[in-house]
Scaffold this active site. Sequence first.
Site, PDB file in Angstrom:
ATOM      1  N   HIS A 154       5.135   3.352   1.643  1.00 35.07           N
ATOM      2  CA  HIS A 154       4.193   2.364   1.098  1.00 35.07           C
ATOM      3  C   HIS A 154       3.446   2.970  -0.078  1.00 35.07           C
ATOM      4  O   HIS A 154       2.777   2.275  -0.820  1.00 35.07           O
ATOM      5  CB  HIS A 154       3.126   1.984   2.126  1.00 35.07           C
ATOM      6  N   HIS A 202      -3.977   9.963  -3.405  1.00 36.86           N
ATOM      7  CA  HIS A 202      -2.880   9.047  -3.721  1.00 36.86           C
ATOM      8  C   HIS A 202      -3.369   8.048  -4.760  1.00 36.86           C
ATOM      9  O   HIS A 202      -4.557   8.023  -5.086  1.00 36.86           O
ATOM     10  CB  HIS A 202      -2.396   8.332  -2.449  1.00 36.86           C
ATOM     11  N   HIS A 205      -3.127   3.926  -6.464  1.00 32.06           N
ATOM     12  CA  HIS A 205      -2.796   2.506  -6.297  1.00 32.06           C
ATOM     13  C   HIS A 205      -2.523   1.949  -7.686  1.00 32.06           C
ATOM     14  O   HIS A 205      -3.316   2.164  -8.604  1.00 32.06           O
ATOM     15  CB  HIS A 205      -3.968   1.753  -5.661  1.00 32.06           C
ATOM     16  N   HIS A 222      -7.454   7.683  -5.202  1.00 29.03           N
ATOM     17  CA  HIS A 222      -8.258   7.882  -3.990  1.00 29.03           C
ATOM     18  C   HIS A 222      -8.089   9.313  -3.502  1.00 29.03           C
ATOM     19  O   HIS A 222      -6.965   9.756  -3.281  1.00 29.03           O
ATOM     20  CB  HIS A 222      -7.817   6.928  -2.875  1.00 29.03           C
ATOM     21  N   THR A 268      -7.928   1.166   3.313  1.00 28.70           N
ATOM     22  CA  THR A 268      -7.355  -0.036   2.685  1.00 28.70           C
ATOM     23  C   THR A 268      -5.901  -0.269   3.101  1.00 28.70           C
ATOM     24  O   THR A 268      -5.214  -1.089   2.512  1.00 28.70           O
ATOM     25  CB  THR A 268      -7.466   0.020   1.142  1.00 28.70           C
ATOM     26  N   THR A 269      -5.453   0.493   4.105  1.00 28.71           N
ATOM     27  CA  THR A 269      -4.137   0.255   4.708  1.00 28.71           C
ATOM     28  C   THR A 269      -4.343   0.162   6.218  1.00 28.71           C
ATOM     29  O   THR A 269      -5.319   0.706   6.738  1.00 28.71           O
ATOM     30  CB  THR A 269      -3.165   1.419   4.409  1.00 28.71           C
TER      31      THR A 269
END
Length: 306
Positions: A88, A115, A117, A140, A222-223
């Site tokens: 993901h 990571h 986004h 993040h 947020t996941t």
Amino acid sequence: MTSVLSLSSVLLALKLCSGEWCYQSQFSCNDTCKEPNHWHKIFPKCGGQSQSPINIVTRKVQHDSNLTGFIFEGHEDGVTITVENHGHSAHFALPSSVRLCGGGLPTTYKAVQFHLHWGEEQQPGSEHSVDGERYPMELHIVHIKEQYSSLQEAESDTTGIAALAFFFEVTSEPNKHFDRVIEALGRVRYQGNSSTILGFRLADIILPASKLSYYRYSGSLTTPGCDQIVVWTVFHQTLPISQKQLALVTRQLLYRTEKPMTGVFRPMQNLNRRIVFTSVKSDGVRALPGLITLFLCFFCAFGQQR
Ligand SMILES: *[C@@H]1O[C@H](CO)[C@@H](O)[C@H](O)[C@H]1NC(C)=O
Ligand SMILES: [Zn+2]
């Protein structure tokens, strides 16, 4: 033999139909994964009242004088980091020698991973937004409280995780320091692929603590599972990246399903009863009385000395 085969195909079908979550961009007729609006059906916490990301309305943010500067540790040290495509997203694992304190946080936190986004080609891909404006990409950096050894241990602590968020802004000059990160992403195209970067310095890709001011609010991962255990810091200062570099980031990776990994962000969540705080007084007029007091004190002290 036939029954074994059919059993395994049933199991495979079950796996594809149920437990998997995905981003909006991944969802299709052939992939019945749960897209963000349905995450809460398999991960109830995703339907909570303190979810992330949010839109930050600058007119409504409140100054909090407890939001002092951060103290970063280990940001200048060259460390070996491993990046892995998790299907993901791709996470860059950080050693626990990278730490932070200050910044209005209750204790010291150690880094776990960072990571990014990003969006679909040429589209914004940040998770947070400011006054409705989304940025092309968001970094993040995830930390957990010093005393915990895993994210699972932080699960029941509302301040268990400290996440730092930086927005990227497109500049004409490439951000050379970011090339190694982009190259490493290119080496982990498929889920499960991993690669290392030697002598990586976090200080090369973000700004020193003394130059940073920020927004602060309480939110979630947020996941999925969307645990509401995150103290969010969204920095006012942005990081530079060229259009060409950004295009490379968005084109290199593949999802678990081998579709291009683009549109890697969760949609905005409601603020509900929360307040977003800021570390600086943005309003010049409100800062004036403080300045006048400072001048008066200065002249006072000066006068007395003579
Ligand atoms: C990356 O993963 C793919 C698919 O699992 C595999 O075929 C390939 O060998 C891996 N590449 C590396 C460099 O590990
Ligand atoms: Zn994230």
